[in-house]
Design a protein around this motif. Structure first.
Motif, PDB file in Angstrom:
ATOM      1  N   GLU A  33       0.828  -1.211   0.000  1.00  0.00           N
ATOM      2  CA  GLU A  33       0.000   0.000   0.000  1.00  0.00           C
ATOM      3  C   GLU A  33       0.862   1.260   0.000  1.00  0.00           C
ATOM      4  N   GLU A  34       1.899   1.249   0.817  1.00  0.00           N
ATOM      5  CA  GLU A  34       2.729   2.452   0.973  1.00  0.00           C
ATOM      6  C   GLU A  34       3.672   2.661  -0.199  1.00  0.00           C
ATOM      7  N   ILE A  35       4.277   1.583  -0.729  1.00  0.00           N
ATOM      8  CA  ILE A  35       5.297   1.730  -1.772  1.00  0.00           C
ATOM      9  C   ILE A  35       4.691   2.251  -3.071  1.00  0.00           C
ATOM     10  N   LYS A  36       3.405   2.027  -3.271  1.00  0.00           N
ATOM     11  CA  LYS A  36       2.740   2.507  -4.486  1.00  0.00           C
ATOM     12  C   LYS A  36       2.554   4.015  -4.498  1.00  0.00           C
ATOM     13  N   LYS A  37       2.871   4.652  -3.384  1.00  0.00           N
ATOM     14  CA  LYS A  37       2.800   6.115  -3.333  1.00  0.00           C
ATOM     15  C   LYS A  37       4.022   6.762  -3.991  1.00  0.00           C
ATOM     16  N   TYR A  38       5.011   5.938  -4.329  1.00  0.00           N
ATOM     17  CA  TYR A  38       6.246   6.465  -4.936  1.00  0.00           C
ATOM     18  C   TYR A  38       6.227   6.164  -6.437  1.00  0.00           C
ATOM     19  N   PRO A  39       6.010   7.184  -7.267  1.00  0.00           N
ATOM     20  CA  PRO A  39       5.792   6.949  -8.706  1.00  0.00           C
ATOM     21  C   PRO A  39       6.988   6.350  -9.446  1.00  0.00           C
ATOM     22  N   ASN A  40       8.197   6.538  -8.955  1.00  0.00           N
ATOM     23  CA  ASN A  40       9.376   6.038  -9.657  1.00  0.00           C
ATOM     24  C   ASN A  40       9.890   4.711  -9.104  1.00  0.00           C
ATOM     25  N   ILE A  41       9.092   4.095  -8.223  1.00  0.00           N
ATOM     26  CA  ILE A  41       9.442   2.776  -7.695  1.00  0.00           C
ATOM     27  C   ILE A  41       8.474   1.749  -8.276  1.00  0.00           C
ATOM     28  N   LYS A  42       9.010   0.676  -8.819  1.00  0.00           N
ATOM     29  CA  LYS A  42       8.194  -0.406  -9.366  1.00  0.00           C
ATOM     30  C   LYS A  42       8.153  -1.561  -8.361  1.00  0.00           C
ATOM     31  N   TYR A  43       6.952  -1.899  -7.934  1.00  0.00           N
ATOM     32  CA  TYR A  43       6.776  -3.018  -7.010  1.00  0.00           C
ATOM     33  C   TYR A  43       6.592  -4.296  -7.824  1.00  0.00           C
ATOM     34  N   VAL A  44       7.527  -5.249  -7.698  1.00  0.00           N
ATOM     35  CA  VAL A  44       7.462  -6.465  -8.508  1.00  0.00           C
ATOM     36  C   VAL A  44       6.697  -7.588  -7.808  1.00  0.00           C
TER      37      VAL A  44
END
Length: 328
Positions: free
Chosen positions: A188-199
């Motif tokens: 939920e939190e990591i998706k707030k960072y537009p330049n980070i891709k959650y794999v």
């Protein structure tokens, strides 16, 4: 009443008492019906796995609090974090009839029936660390705010990687309430960072070797892998090994969960860049408080969540109180 009739009446009464004793009575600490006696001062703690510093720290806090309140605490844990190994322990404790049980269920569904058998026998049950999906079984549940912990891990990892690149979550076993909540909070939190891709997340089955293999495979498949969040101790140790094997130690940032001696050493030597630490001793203390409140007929709190803290190499000396123990 004449003497012969008195003798017959006394004999009949004695026979009744003996029959009742034979049918219902038996174990020390039980009423004739098989439920714990009111003056039973025995408690049992059933951690998720034997020998893990998190659960040892919990045991230390629980034993300390039990002693203060005049109770004796026994501890039984499975060799692995598996429902198939924990269920027989629950059944054994059921036969011993303590007045209360603190338990970290190793599966949020499979332990439901055995734990209901405890409560049906009049034993007060409090969940510590992990908990069932069925919230009606336990009197109280004390655990870290695991979703918050996952969010804190995402914030910490994002900062470590400069808010760009791909990130992976290594979870332990599906159906473990604590680590699933950590993974959900992280996602939920990591998706707030537009330049980070959650794999996504992958499961290690709580085996360090599997976690190491997962990291190795992900590095090969994802050239821009910048960070890994490991949701528990074994996953973290395995992830660190995988990064060392791939010569990515320190280059791919690793955030672990918990603060065992090995993990603290890893933080100090650079295998891990941050740890999200819990307060297991506090969980143990509050677990005992809640089960004793239930036994005394005092109010209990259904859900208690404890806070967590992020530890990095820069501030680890000032946060030593969060390091876990290996003995009481």
């Amino acid at each position: 009443m004449n003497a012969s009739r008195t003798a017959l009446t006394m004999g009949a009464a004695l026979a009744t008492v003996l029959a009742l004793a034979a049918c219902g009575g038996g174990k020390i600490g039980e009423t004739p019906g098989g439920t714990p006696q009111a003056n039973n001062k025995k408690l049992a703690l059933l951690p998720g796995v034997k020998g893990e510093p998190f659960y040892i720290s919990m045991e230390c806090g629980a034993k300390e609090e039990a002693g203060k309140l005049g109770y004796e605490l026994s501890v039984q844990a499975p060799e692995k974090f598996e429902a198939a190994l924990q269920v027989p322990i629950v059944n054994s404790v059921l036969a011993a009839k303590p007045s209360g049980v603190l338990i970290a269920p190793t599966d949020d569904t499979a332990l439901g029936t055995p734990m209901k058998q405890l409560t049906s026998a009049g034993i007060k049950v409090v969940e510590v660390d992990t908990k069932l999906k069925d919230r009606t079984v336990a009197t109280s549940a004390i655990s870290s705010n695991n979703k918050q912990g996952g969010q804190l891990a995402a914030q910490t990892l994002a900062k470590l990687i400069g808010e760009k690149g791909s990130v992976l979550v290594i979870n332990t076993k599906a159906g473990t309430s604590t680590t699933d909540a950590r993974a959900a909070g992280f996602e939920e939190e990591i998706k707030k960072y537009p330049n980070i891709k959650y794999v996504g997340q992958k499961y290690s089955d709580n085996e360090p070797s599997q976690a190491a293999n997962i990291v190795s495979a992900q590095i090969a498949a994802t050239p821009d892998l910048a960070g890994v969040f490991a949701t528990n101790l074994n996953s973290g140790e395995g992830a660190a090994a995988g990064l060392r094997n791939a010569n990515k130690r320190g280059e791919v940032k690793l955030v672990g969960f918990d603060a065992s001696p090995k993990q603290v050493d890893g933080l100090r030597n650079g295998d891990v860049q941050a740890l999200i630490a819990q307060d297991p001793a506090g969980i143990g203390r509050q677990g005992v408080q809640q089960v004793v409140n239930a036994l005394d007929g005092k109010p209990t709190t259904k859900e208690i969540e404890t806070n967590l803290v992020a530890i990095t190499k820069d501030d680890m000396d000032s946060k030593k109180e969060y390091f876990y123990r290996t003995s009481c």
